[in-house]
Design a protein around this motif. Sequence first.
Motif, PDB file in Angstrom:
ATOM      1  N   VAL A   1      37.703  -1.560   5.362  1.00 57.68           N
ATOM      2  CA  VAL A   1      37.480  -0.040   5.359  1.00 57.68           C
ATOM      3  C   VAL A   1      37.853   0.542   4.224  1.00 57.68           C
ATOM      4  O   VAL A   1      36.902   1.453   3.653  1.00 57.68           O
ATOM      5  N   ARG A   2      38.768   0.278   3.614  1.00 58.78           N
ATOM      6  CA  ARG A   2      39.219   1.000   2.448  1.00 58.78           C
ATOM      7  C   ARG A   2      38.286   0.472   1.223  1.00 58.78           C
ATOM      8  O   ARG A   2      37.884   1.455   0.444  1.00 58.78           O
TER       9      ARG A   2
ATOM     10  N   THR B   1      35.043   2.806   1.673  1.00 58.24           N
ATOM     11  CA  THR B   1      35.329   4.267   1.519  1.00 58.24           C
ATOM     12  C   THR B   1      35.219   4.377   0.050  1.00 58.24           C
ATOM     13  O   THR B   1      34.712   5.388  -0.295  1.00 58.24           O
TER      14      THR B   1
ATOM     15  N   LYS C   1      31.740   5.502  -0.308  1.00 60.69           N
ATOM     16  CA  LYS C   1      31.256   6.862   0.440  1.00 60.69           C
ATOM     17  C   LYS C   1      31.573   7.946  -0.568  1.00 60.69           C
ATOM     18  O   LYS C   1      32.665   7.951  -1.166  1.00 60.69           O
TER      19      LYS C   1
ATOM     20  N   GLU D   1      32.137  13.456   3.613  1.00 62.50           N
ATOM     21  CA  GLU D   1      32.602  13.573   4.983  1.00 62.50           C
ATOM     22  C   GLU D   1      31.290  13.021   6.091  1.00 62.50           C
ATOM     23  O   GLU D   1      31.783  12.330   6.786  1.00 62.50           O
TER      24      GLU D   1
ATOM     25  N   THR E   1      29.193  10.897   5.642  1.00 63.45           N
ATOM     26  CA  THR E   1      28.987   9.393   5.490  1.00 63.45           C
ATOM     27  C   THR E   1      30.185   8.773   6.292  1.00 63.45           C
ATOM     28  O   THR E   1      30.223   7.602   6.670  1.00 63.45           O
ATOM     29  N   VAL E   2      31.651   9.372   5.909  1.00 61.18           N
ATOM     30  CA  VAL E   2      32.832   8.671   6.354  1.00 61.18           C
ATOM     31  C   VAL E   2      32.634   8.699   8.092  1.00 61.18           C
ATOM     32  O   VAL E   2      32.787   7.841   8.755  1.00 61.18           O
TER      33      VAL E   2
ATOM     34  N   THR F   1      38.980   6.770  10.254  1.00 57.74           N
ATOM     35  CA  THR F   1      38.311   7.756   9.782  1.00 57.74           C
ATOM     36  C   THR F   1      39.067   8.989   8.861  1.00 57.74           C
ATOM     37  O   THR F   1      38.938   9.331   7.786  1.00 57.74           O
TER      38      THR F   1
ATOM     39  N   GLN G   1      40.180   7.444   5.537  1.00 61.80           N
ATOM     40  CA  GLN G   1      38.875   7.524   4.623  1.00 61.80           C
ATOM     41  C   GLN G   1      38.974   8.948   4.341  1.00 61.80           C
ATOM     42  O   GLN G   1      38.760   9.265   2.945  1.00 61.80           O
TER      43      GLN G   1
ATOM     44  N   MET H   1      41.282   9.385   1.686  1.00 66.50           N
ATOM     45  CA  MET H   1      40.923   8.685   0.440  1.00 66.50           C
ATOM     46  C   MET H   1      40.102   9.773  -0.349  1.00 66.50           C
ATOM     47  O   MET H   1      40.021   9.648  -1.600  1.00 66.50           O
ATOM     48  N   LEU H   2      39.010  10.208   0.273  1.00 69.97           N
ATOM     49  CA  LEU H   2      37.889  11.091  -0.365  1.00 69.97           C
ATOM     50  C   LEU H   2      38.746  12.130  -1.186  1.00 69.97           C
ATOM     51  O   LEU H   2      38.277  12.614  -2.161  1.00 69.97           O
TER      52      LEU H   2
ATOM     53  N   THR I   1      35.419  15.116  -1.853  1.00 73.46           N
ATOM     54  CA  THR I   1      34.884  15.731  -0.663  1.00 73.46           C
ATOM     55  C   THR I   1      33.553  16.816  -0.745  1.00 73.46           C
ATOM     56  O   THR I   1      33.327  17.042  -1.869  1.00 73.46           O
TER      57      THR I   1
END
Length: 116
Positions: free
Chosen positions: A45-46, A49, A52, A55, A57-58, A97, A100, A103-104, A110
């Motif tokens: 998942v990391r 991300t 991506k 938000e 898309t996440v 989520t 993620q 992370m964004l 974002t």
Amino acid sequence: MSQQQGNGTPGGGTEGPARIAELRTTIDGLDQRIVGLLAERTRVVRELTVHKTDEPTVRSPDRVRQVLDRVHALAVGHGMPPEIAVATYRALIDELTRMQLHMLADRGATATPGQQ
């Protein structure tokens, strides 16, 4: 002493506290494997991300529904109450989520209203 007493002792001849200890040891081993698989899923998942950019898309509600439907079917196929599997995955998806989204935010990607 019989091998089955009350509701039985499938898988072994021990009963009572000794059987409880055996089963708890089994659960501990399963937990180790489960956490290892969760760690592997988190690594994937990391990496996902990284690709991506916003938000929506996440959050991907269609993908979440697809995963939960698949988990429900897998649970049924394994003879497990699907409610337990789905609730577990809902919690997992919620936490991943959140990770993620952090992370964004950390990389400043974002979405703003005009970017969607």
